[in-house]
Design a protein around this motif. Structure first.
Motif, short mmCIF file in Angstrom:
data_model
loop_
_atom_site.label_atom_id
_atom_site.label_comp_id
_atom_site.label_asym_id
_atom_site.label_seq_id
_atom_site.Cartn_x
_atom_site.Cartn_y
_atom_site.Cartn_z
N THR A 95 0.85 -1.18 0.00
CA THR A 95 0.00 0.00 0.00
C THR A 95 0.89 1.23 0.00
N GLU A 96 0.54 2.20 -0.84
CA GLU A 96 1.28 3.47 -0.91
C GLU A 96 0.58 4.48 -0.03
N VAL A 97 1.35 5.24 0.74
CA VAL A 97 0.77 6.26 1.62
C VAL A 97 1.45 7.59 1.36
N ILE A 98 0.65 8.60 1.10
CA ILE A 98 1.14 9.98 1.05
C ILE A 98 0.54 10.64 2.28
N LYS A 103 -4.08 7.16 0.83
CA LYS A 103 -3.51 5.83 0.91
C LYS A 103 -4.10 5.06 -0.26
N THR A 104 -3.25 4.38 -1.07
CA THR A 104 -3.75 3.65 -2.24
C THR A 104 -3.14 2.26 -2.32
N ALA A 105 -3.89 1.37 -2.98
CA ALA A 105 -3.40 0.01 -3.24
C ALA A 105 -4.00 -0.45 -4.57
#
Length: 124
Positions: A95-98, A103-105
């Motif tokens: 999962t990518e978190v800014i 938060k995206t997956a």
């Protein structure tokens, strides 16, 4: 030149090998409801959780996966991801978190079409 007049609907079209199996997958994994199967046209549609937004499934012998990436908002990305992973749904890395933003997956349906979950972290 003025913008064209659009309605408040969006159909996200994807190519799949088996429309019936794909419609069932979207129902089972994401809770979408079947709108119709148009067997004579090789087309099916499912209703997403967002009013006015549907996914159209066009049957093809060799689908073109990755032709779009619909992004679905969720209040709890981690729980949604865990549920999909428990069903053996494949994700594209962690999962990518800014921080303070999103938060995206990214994950894939059975035909390799990319989909994404997003959780708003702005507090708005």
């Amino acid at each position: 030149m003025p913008a064209i007049s659009l309605e408040n609907t969006i159909t996200i079209a994807m190519s799949v090998r088996d429309r019936h199996a794909s419609a069932a997958w979207y129902a089972d994994m994401l809770g979408f409801e079947l709108i119709f199967h148009a067997d004579e046209a090789g087309w099916s549609e499912v209703q997403t959780k967002t009013p006015g937004v549907t996914i159209g499934l066009g049957e093809a012998v060799e689908p073109a996966p990755g032709n779009c990436v619909p992004v679905f908002g969720t209040a709890d990305l981690d729980a949604g991801r865990a549920q999909l992973e428990a069903a053996k749904v494949r994700f594209d890395g962690p999962t990518e978190v800014i921080d303070g933003m999103v938060k995206t997956a990214t994950f894939y349906d059975p035909d390799g079409n990319a989909l994404m979950l997003a959780q708003d972290l702005t507090g708005g």
